[in-house]
Design an enzyme around this catalytic site. Sequence first.
Site, short mmCIF file in Angstrom:
data_model
loop_
_atom_site.label_atom_id
_atom_site.label_comp_id
_atom_site.label_asym_id
_atom_site.label_seq_id
_atom_site.Cartn_x
_atom_site.Cartn_y
_atom_site.Cartn_z
N CYS A 62 -9.01 2.72 -16.41
CA CYS A 62 -10.01 1.68 -16.39
C CYS A 62 -10.90 1.88 -17.60
O CYS A 62 -11.36 2.99 -17.86
CB CYS A 62 -10.84 1.76 -15.10
N ASN A 109 -2.29 5.07 -13.28
CA ASN A 109 -2.01 4.98 -11.84
C ASN A 109 -0.82 5.87 -11.52
O ASN A 109 -0.03 6.22 -12.39
CB ASN A 109 -1.58 3.54 -11.46
P1 HMG Z 1 -21.48 -10.76 -18.21
O1 HMG Z 1 -21.61 -10.50 -19.67
O2 HMG Z 1 -22.55 -10.25 -17.31
O3 HMG Z 1 -21.16 -12.27 -17.84
O4 HMG Z 1 -20.09 -10.12 -17.75
P2 HMG Z 1 -21.74 -13.66 -18.25
O5 HMG Z 1 -21.55 -14.54 -17.07
O6 HMG Z 1 -23.12 -13.50 -18.82
O7 HMG Z 1 -20.74 -14.13 -19.42
C1 HMG Z 1 -20.71 -13.51 -20.68
C2 HMG Z 1 -19.59 -14.13 -21.49
O8 HMG Z 1 -18.34 -13.90 -20.88
C3 HMG Z 1 -19.72 -15.66 -21.60
O9 HMG Z 1 -19.15 -16.01 -22.86
C4 HMG Z 1 -18.82 -16.15 -20.51
O10 HMG Z 1 -18.33 -17.44 -20.74
C5 HMG Z 1 -17.70 -15.15 -20.55
P3 HMG Z 1 -20.05 -16.43 -24.11
O11 HMG Z 1 -20.77 -17.65 -23.64
O12 HMG Z 1 -20.99 -15.26 -24.35
O13 HMG Z 1 -19.06 -16.66 -25.19
N1 HMG Z 1 -17.01 -15.00 -19.26
C6 HMG Z 1 -15.69 -15.09 -19.09
N2 HMG Z 1 -14.69 -15.33 -19.97
C7 HMG Z 1 -13.44 -15.40 -19.47
N3 HMG Z 1 -13.16 -15.21 -18.17
C8 HMG Z 1 -14.13 -14.96 -17.28
C9 HMG Z 1 -15.45 -14.90 -17.74
N4 HMG Z 1 -16.63 -14.69 -17.14
C10 HMG Z 1 -17.59 -14.76 -18.09
N5 HMG Z 1 -13.82 -14.74 -16.00
C11 HMG Z 1 -18.18 -10.13 -16.30
C12 HMG Z 1 -19.70 -10.18 -16.40
C13 HMG Z 1 -17.85 -9.88 -14.84
C14 HMG Z 1 -17.61 -11.44 -16.79
C15 HMG Z 1 -17.67 -8.96 -17.20
O14 HMG Z 1 -18.38 -7.81 -16.86
C16 HMG Z 1 -16.20 -8.70 -17.04
O15 HMG Z 1 -15.36 -9.52 -17.38
N6 HMG Z 1 -15.84 -7.51 -16.49
C17 HMG Z 1 -14.45 -7.17 -16.26
C18 HMG Z 1 -14.29 -5.69 -16.34
C19 HMG Z 1 -12.85 -5.31 -16.02
O16 HMG Z 1 -11.92 -6.09 -16.11
N7 HMG Z 1 -12.68 -4.01 -15.64
C20 HMG Z 1 -11.39 -3.50 -15.32
C21 HMG Z 1 -10.86 -3.97 -14.00
S1 HMG Z 1 -11.50 -3.12 -12.57
C22 HMG Z 1 -10.49 -1.76 -12.41
O17 HMG Z 1 -9.71 -1.47 -13.29
C23 HMG Z 1 -10.50 -0.99 -11.15
C24 HMG Z 1 -9.29 -1.32 -10.25
O18 HMG Z 1 -8.07 -1.07 -10.92
C25 HMG Z 1 -9.32 -0.48 -8.98
C26 HMG Z 1 -9.54 1.01 -9.24
O19 HMG Z 1 -8.83 1.61 -10.04
O20 HMG Z 1 -10.46 1.51 -8.60
C27 HMG Z 1 -9.32 -2.78 -9.80
MG MG Z 2 -7.14 1.00 -11.15
#
Ligand code: HMG
Ligand code: MG
Length: 303
Positions: A241, A250
Site C-alpha cells: 500500500c 500480499n
Molecule cells: P482528497 O484530496 O481529499 O479529495 O482525496 P478531493 O475530493 O479534495 O479531490 C482532490 C482531487 O482528486 C480533485 O481533483 C478530485 O476531482 C480528484 P482536482 O480538482 O484537484 O483536479 N478526485 C478523484 N479523481 C478520480 N477518481 C476519484 C476521485 N476523487 C477525487 N475517485 C481521495 C481523497 C479519497 C480521493 C484520495 O485520498 C484517494 O484517492 N485516496 C486513495 C488512496 C488509495 O488508493 N490507497 C490504496 C488503496 S487502500 C489499500 O491498499 C488497503 C487495502 O488493500 C486493504 C489492506 O491491505 O488493508 C484495500
Molecule cells: Mg492490501
Amino acid sequence: MHRLPQAVRIVEVGPRDGLQNEKSPLQLADKVRLCNDLSAAGLAYIEAGSFVSPRWVPQMADTAQVFREITRRPGTTYAALVPNLKGLERALEYGADEVAVFAAASERFSQRNINCSIAQSLERFVPVIEAASAAGVKVRGYVSCVLGCPYEGAISPRQVAEVAGELAAMGCYEISLGDTLGCGTPGATRRLWEAAKARVPVQRLAGHFHDSYGQALANLYASLLEEVSVFDSSVAGLGGCPYAPGASGNVASEDVVYLLDGLGINTGVDLPRLVEAGVRISKALGRGNGSKVGQAYGALRPA
Ligand code: HMG
Ligand code: MG
C-alpha cells in the site's frame, strides 16, 4: 481436529493491490494481459483496478482503459476499489461488476490513505453504497490495519470489529479484514476473528494478509481454523500500500492455492496456469517472483 471449509473463494487483488505500489509503470497491455491470464487460470473474482485520485495513486490512473480492454470471461466478477461517489460513477461507467469501499481501523492511517477520519469515511460511503445498490452493483468493504498500523502501532480487535460491523450494517455484503502492514501472527489473527465474528457472521468475513513478516500463509491457515473461507491474494505476491511504508506484497495466490490443494480444499483455480501468469507479470515488471510456489514450480515440481 478442526473442520476446515470444503471450498475457499479467492479474491485476486494482484491487478489492484499488486500494481498500485509498483515503482516502474506497467504498460496498459500488460495489465490487460494479467487480468485475462488470471481469469483463464480460473480465478472467478478479480479486483481489476481502482478509481481513486490519480494524484494520490498514479499507478491506477488507467483503470478505465483496463476495464474497457479486458476480455470478460463469463462467470468472472471484475471489481474495482472506489473511495467516493466520483469513483463509483466511473466504476459504473466502465462496467465494474462490483465495487469495494475501504475504511481503516486506525485513525492516522485513514487520514494518510484517504484524507479523512474513520467516521467521515463511513459517512462518505453511505451514498456510495446506496447508489451502487440502486445500480444493482454489490459492495464489498475493506478494513485496513487490522493487526497493526504503521503510524499507531497496536490496534485493538474490538476497534476492528466495530468498523467491520458498521460496514456490514451499511450494506457491504462482505468485509475483508486487511493486515495492511503484514505484521500479524497466527495468535493475533485468531483473536481478531474471535472479536470480528461477534459482530459479523463469519460467512460475511474475508481475510487479506500482506506478507512483510513472512506470516501471511500461517495467518491464513489460522483463519481457516476460525471458519473463514474467503481470502484475498495476489499473483506472484505483488502488492503493498502506498500509505503503508515498508509493507510488502500480499500473500501469493499461487502459494494459497498450493496450500489449499494440499488440504483438499477446492478453489477452482488451475495452479500451473496461475504460475504462468505469475511468471509473466514478474517478467513484465522486471522483478523477482514473490511466490515461493512460482519460484519452485519449474525447478522442483514433483514428478
Ligand atoms: P482528497 O484530496 O481529499 O479529495 O482525496 P478531493 O475530493 O479534495 O479531490 C482532490 C482531487 O482528486 C480533485 O481533483 C478530485 O476531482 C480528484 P482536482 O480538482 O484537484 O483536479 N478526485 C478523484 N479523481 C478520480 N477518481 C476519484 C476521485 N476523487 C477525487 N475517485 C481521495 C481523497 C479519497 C480521493 C484520495 O485520498 C484517494 O484517492 N485516496 C486513495 C488512496 C488509495 O488508493 N490507497 C490504496 C488503496 S487502500 C489499500 O491498499 C488497503 C487495502 O488493500 C486493504 C489492506 O491491505 O488493508 C484495500
Ligand atoms: Mg492490501
